[in-house]
Design a protein around this motif. Structure first.
Motif, PDB file in Angstrom:
ATOM      1  N   LEU A   1      11.399 -21.304   8.371  1.00  0.00           N
ATOM      2  CA  LEU A   1      12.794 -20.884   8.350  1.00  0.00           C
ATOM      3  C   LEU A   1      13.151 -20.208   7.026  1.00  0.00           C
ATOM      4  O   LEU A   1      13.929 -19.253   6.987  1.00  0.00           O
ATOM      5  CB  LEU A   1      13.715 -22.078   8.605  1.00  0.00           C
ATOM      6  N   GLU A   2      12.555 -20.679   5.939  1.00  0.00           N
ATOM      7  CA  GLU A   2      12.774 -20.029   4.653  1.00  0.00           C
ATOM      8  C   GLU A   2      12.224 -18.605   4.673  1.00  0.00           C
ATOM      9  O   GLU A   2      12.836 -17.680   4.108  1.00  0.00           O
ATOM     10  CB  GLU A   2      12.120 -20.839   3.537  1.00  0.00           C
ATOM     11  N   GLN A   3      11.098 -18.381   5.315  1.00  0.00           N
ATOM     12  CA  GLN A   3      10.569 -17.021   5.430  1.00  0.00           C
ATOM     13  C   GLN A   3      11.465 -16.146   6.294  1.00  0.00           C
ATOM     14  O   GLN A   3      11.641 -14.953   6.009  1.00  0.00           O
ATOM     15  CB  GLN A   3       9.140 -17.048   5.972  1.00  0.00           C
TER      16      GLN A   3
ATOM     17  N   LEU B   1       3.204 -15.496  -2.814  1.00  0.00           N
ATOM     18  CA  LEU B   1       3.353 -14.036  -2.845  1.00  0.00           C
ATOM     19  C   LEU B   1       4.744 -13.636  -2.378  1.00  0.00           C
ATOM     20  O   LEU B   1       5.410 -12.802  -3.007  1.00  0.00           O
ATOM     21  CB  LEU B   1       2.290 -13.379  -1.958  1.00  0.00           C
ATOM     22  N   SER B   2       5.188 -14.207  -1.273  1.00  0.00           N
ATOM     23  CA  SER B   2       6.499 -13.863  -0.720  1.00  0.00           C
ATOM     24  C   SER B   2       7.605 -14.090  -1.733  1.00  0.00           C
ATOM     25  O   SER B   2       8.569 -13.316  -1.810  1.00  0.00           O
ATOM     26  CB  SER B   2       6.760 -14.690   0.547  1.00  0.00           C
ATOM     27  N   ALA B   3       7.472 -15.145  -2.540  1.00  0.00           N
ATOM     28  CA  ALA B   3       8.497 -15.447  -3.541  1.00  0.00           C
ATOM     29  C   ALA B   3       8.583 -14.369  -4.617  1.00  0.00           C
ATOM     30  O   ALA B   3       9.618 -14.238  -5.285  1.00  0.00           O
ATOM     31  CB  ALA B   3       8.210 -16.799  -4.181  1.00  0.00           C
ATOM     32  N   LEU B   4       7.521 -13.588  -4.794  1.00  0.00           N
ATOM     33  CA  LEU B   4       7.497 -12.532  -5.802  1.00  0.00           C
ATOM     34  C   LEU B   4       8.032 -11.207  -5.276  1.00  0.00           C
ATOM     35  O   LEU B   4       8.276 -10.279  -6.059  1.00  0.00           O
ATOM     36  CB  LEU B   4       6.071 -12.323  -6.322  1.00  0.00           C
ATOM     37  N   LEU B   5       8.192 -11.098  -3.970  1.00  0.00           N
ATOM     38  CA  LEU B   5       8.592  -9.845  -3.344  1.00  0.00           C
ATOM     39  C   LEU B   5      10.091  -9.839  -3.087  1.00  0.00           C
ATOM     40  O   LEU B   5      10.701 -10.898  -2.912  1.00  0.00           O
ATOM     41  CB  LEU B   5       7.823  -9.650  -2.033  1.00  0.00           C
TER      42      LEU B   5
ATOM     43  N   GLU C   1       6.395  -7.229   7.135  1.00  0.00           N
ATOM     44  CA  GLU C   1       5.251  -7.575   7.978  1.00  0.00           C
ATOM     45  C   GLU C   1       4.535  -8.813   7.451  1.00  0.00           C
ATOM     46  O   GLU C   1       4.149  -9.695   8.232  1.00  0.00           O
ATOM     47  CB  GLU C   1       4.268  -6.412   8.065  1.00  0.00           C
ATOM     48  N   THR C   2       4.383  -8.893   6.128  1.00  0.00           N
ATOM     49  CA  THR C   2       3.742 -10.075   5.544  1.00  0.00           C
ATOM     50  C   THR C   2       4.533 -11.333   5.886  1.00  0.00           C
ATOM     51  O   THR C   2       3.959 -12.366   6.249  1.00  0.00           O
ATOM     52  CB  THR C   2       3.640  -9.903   4.020  1.00  0.00           C
TER      53      THR C   2
END
Length: 337
Positions: A284-286, A252-256, A265-266
Motif C-alpha cells: 500500500l505504501e508503494q 530504491l523506491s524511497a530514493l526516487l 513501472e518499478t
C-alpha cells in the motif's frame, strides 16, 4: 498538459472511469489512475509525432545521447517505436530525411525487433533484422541501447550463450549499470535456464550489489523474484531471498521521486511482488508513492485489461478485512487465491 493527453489518449490507455474507492492515506481515487503515461519530456514528442512532426522525437533522443542519459534513452526508444508501429507516417518521414541518423536507427531496430517478436515467422524475420541491429550498434559507440536490443534479438533467435556473452560484454563496456541491458540478460537467462530461478536471482543480486544505490539495477532482484512468483515451475525459493529482493527495491523506491511516471513501472512491479509475499502494508505504501501512474507491466502478464487488474489489486489492498490478492495463482502460500 490537458491538450497533450487529449491527443495521446487514442494511442495510450486513458483513465478508467470507475467507482471511486474509499480514500486511504494518500492513495489516489481509481478514476484518476492512468496507464502508461509518458513523462514531461516524452509527452510533447509523442504529440508532435501524432501531428506528423518527427522533429521533437529526434531532438529528444539526440539530447539523451549527448548527455549519456541511457536509461531515459532506452525507455524513450521503446515508447517511440511502439508509437511508430501504431502511427508510422511521422517515423517514415524521419527515416527518409535522415537515413543514417543514429537515433532513427535505434528506433527502427527496436520497431523491427518488436514486429518480429509478434510474428509467427519470428525466427526468419529476426534474421532479416540482424543487419539493422548491427547498423544501430554502430551509430554511436557509447550507446548501450542497441546492445540491449541485440540481446532481445538474440533471445528471440535462440542464439547460443557464447554469442550472447559477447553482446553482454560489449554492452557492459559502454554502460556497466544499464538497467535495460541487465533486464535483457535476465530474460535470456530465464529463457535458457527455464525453471532455474535461483541462478537468475543470483545474477540479479550480484548486479545489484555492484550498482550504485540509486541505480535501477537495484530493482533487478525483484524482477527475478517476480519471474519466480509468476512462473510456476522449478524448485522452491527460500522466502528470505524473496523478501531481501523486495526490501532492496523498497530502498530504491524511497530514493526516487513520488507520484512520477519515470519510476512507476518499478513501483508497479514491486507492488505485485509485495502483494504476493503478503506484505500488504508495504504494498500500500508503494501504491501511495506510485500515485496515479499504472503501467502495463506487470499486470498485462495476467490480464488483457492491465489497468483493470491493477485497480482490482489496489481495491483489495484497501479492504481492511480481507487479504490482498493478485488474482493470479502463484508460488507462495500466503496471499494466493
Amino acid at each position: 498538459m490537458v491538450d497533450t493527453m487529449a491527443l495521446l489518449l487514442p494511442f495510450i490507455r486513458g483513465p478508467r472511469m470507475t467507482r471511486t474507492a474509499a480514500p486511504v492515506a494518500g492513495a489516489r481515487a481509481d478514476d484518476e489512475v492512468l496507464l502508461d503515461v509518458p513523462d514531461a519530456r516524452l509527452g510533447p514528442a509523442l504529440v508532435a509525432a501524432a501531428q506528423g512532426d518527427h522533429g521533437s522525437a529526434a531532438a529528444l533522443l539526440a539530447a539523451t545521447r549527448a548527455a549519456g542519459e541511457w536509461e531515459h534513452r532506452d525507455r524513450y526508444t521503446a515508447r517511440l517505436a511502439a508509437f511508430a508501429h501504431a502511427r508510422p507516417e511521422w517515423f517514415e518521414a524521419w527515416r527518409a530525411a535522415a537515413p543514417h541518423n543514429p537515433d532513427g536507427l535505434v528506433v527502427e531496430a527496436q520497431l523491427k525487433v518488436d514486429r518480429a517478436w509478434r510474428s509467427p515467422a519470428r525466427a526468419e524475420l529476426l534474421r532479416e533484422v540482424s543487419p539493422l541491429v548491427t547498423a544501430a550498434a554502430h551509430g554511436d559507440d557509447r550507446d548501450p541501447v542497441p546492445w540491449r536490443i541485440a540481446l532481445d534479438h538474440a533471445r528471440g533467435a535462440q542464439a547460443g550463450p557464447r554469442y550472447v556473452e559477447e553482446l553482454w560484454e560489449a554492452a557492459m563496456r559502454r554502460a556497466p549499470h544499464h538497467y535495460g541491458c541487465h533486464v535483457a540478460a535476465l530474460r535470456y537467462l530465464a529463457s535458457s535456464w527455464h525453471g532455474s530461478h535461483r541462478e537468475c536471482l543470483d545474477f540479479a543480486d550480484r548486479a545489484a550489489q555492484d550498482a550504485p544505490p540509486g541505480s535501477l539495477v537495484q530493482a533487478l532482484p525483484v524482477r527475478a523474484a517476480f519471474a519466480y512468483l509468476s512462473d510456476g515451475c522449478g524448485p522452491e525459493m527460500p522466502r528470505p531471498r524473496l523478501d531481501e529482493a523486495a526490501d532492496r527495491a523498497i530502498r530504491l523506491s524511497a530514493l526516487l521521486p513520488p507520484a512520477d511516471p519515470w519510476p512507476a513501472e518499478t513501483r508497479n512491479l514491486l507492488t505485485y511482488v509485495l502483494v504476493r509475499l503478503d506484505r500488504a502494508a508495504d504494498a500500500l505504501e508503494q501504491v501511495r508513492l506510485t500515485g496515479p501512474y499504472a503501467t502495463s507491466f506487470p499486470w498485462d502478464r495476467f490480464s488483457d485489461d492491465p489497468l483493470g487488474h491493477c485497480l482490482r489489486v489496489r481495491d483489495e489492498l484497501r479492504t481492511p478485512s480481507g487479504r490482498p490478492i493478485t488474482g493470479h495463482p502463484g508460488r507462495t502460500s500466503s496471499g494466493d487465491h
